[in-house]
Design a protein around this motif. Structure first.
Motif, mmCIF file in Angstrom:
data_model
loop_
_atom_site.group_PDB
_atom_site.id
_atom_site.type_symbol
_atom_site.label_atom_id
_atom_site.label_comp_id
_atom_site.label_asym_id
_atom_site.label_seq_id
_atom_site.Cartn_x
_atom_site.Cartn_y
_atom_site.Cartn_z
ATOM 1 N N LYS A 39 0.837 -1.187 0.000
ATOM 2 C CA LYS A 39 0.000 0.000 0.000
ATOM 3 C C LYS A 39 0.877 1.244 0.000
ATOM 4 O O LYS A 39 2.018 1.195 0.465
ATOM 5 N N THR A 84 -4.657 -1.816 -4.531
ATOM 6 C CA THR A 84 -3.296 -1.366 -4.262
ATOM 7 C C THR A 84 -2.356 -2.133 -5.191
ATOM 8 O O THR A 84 -2.793 -2.666 -6.200
ATOM 9 N N SER A 85 -1.066 -2.188 -4.877
ATOM 10 C CA SER A 85 -0.073 -2.817 -5.753
ATOM 11 C C SER A 85 0.376 -4.183 -5.237
ATOM 12 O O SER A 85 0.416 -4.412 -4.019
ATOM 13 N N LYS A 103 -0.717 -2.850 -10.429
ATOM 14 C CA LYS A 103 -1.553 -1.937 -9.667
ATOM 15 C C LYS A 103 -3.013 -2.254 -9.942
ATOM 16 O O LYS A 103 -3.454 -2.230 -11.094
#
Lengths: 107, 123
Positions: A39, A84-85, A103
């Motif tokens: 995050k 998020t990633s 992402k």
């Protein structure tokens, strides 16, 4: 060096969607593949190690599969906090290498 | 509960040496089950492994940085350290320390991370 290629680099999805992220290694890494969630402004958090083992405390909506060169991370039903990633990483041999990241954005 | 905390001097000027320390609390760094590592992340970019050390002092480095990197361990202080020499703007990044479990089959994943420390290389 083992190159890790993640796809897609980004995706748009909605809450409740099923999402799959792919990671491909440039050579066989057996099951030495790990997945992290990161995050903004935070350190990565381990989700899955050795391709399919869920880290303690990680929700069961996250799962991993694969061996050899092709791996997937699946989120069965996206929650708001999942946007998020995500990164894959191989621990088969040095240099340890990470994928470029995915992402997950809100549609 | 194991915690890792990075600290060090920053910012750093070009051509100088970056020095960071990772203090380990809530557990011993002198365990046969764990290695300890450094990972960095330039702003807006992905993650790069820098190197890893065992409490005995055995090290593994990323070849892309090997000529400039030294990782050391101080078991008496329960900490390990990173030095990176001849830095340039390309070394500007968030630097993380992390724990890496080891089993007979090999390494697992970085399972405990420090919060990270931003190091800016600037004159």
């Amino acid at each position: 060096d083992i190159q890790m290629t993640q796809s897609p680099s980004s995706l748009s999805a909605s809450v409740g969607d099923r999402v799959t992220i792919t990671c491909r290694a440039s050579q066989s890494i057996s099951s030495f593949l790990n997945w992290y969630q990161q995050k903004p402004g935070e350190a990565p958090k381990l989700l899955i190690y050795t391709a399919s083992t869920l880290q303690s405390g990680v929700p069961s909506r996250f799962s991993g599969s694969g061996s050899g060169t092709d791996f997937t991370l699946t989120i069965s039903s996206l929650h708001p906090e999942d946007f998020t990633s995500y990164y894959c990483q191989q621990s088969y041999s040095t240099p340890l290498t990470f994928g470029g990241g995915t992402k997950v954005e809100i549609k | 509960q194991l915690q890792l905390q990075e600290s060090g001097t920053r910012p750093v000027k070009p051509s100088e040496t970056l020095s960071l320390t990772c203090a380990v609390s809530g557990g011993s760094i002198s365990s046969n089950s764990y290695y300890w590592g450094w990972i960095r992340q330039p702003p807006g970019k992905g993650l790069e492994w820098i190197g890893t050390i065992f409490y005995s002092g055995s090290t593994y480095y990323n070849p892309s940085l090997k000529s400039r990197v030294t990782i050391s361990v101080d078991t008496s202080k329960n900490q390990f350290s990173l030095t990176l020499s001849s830095v340039t703007a390309a070394d500007t990044a968030v630097y993380y320390c992390a724990r890496l479990p080891y089993v007979t089959q090999g390494w697992h994943a970085f399972d405990v991370w420090g919060q990270g420390t931003m190091v800016t290389v600037s004159s």
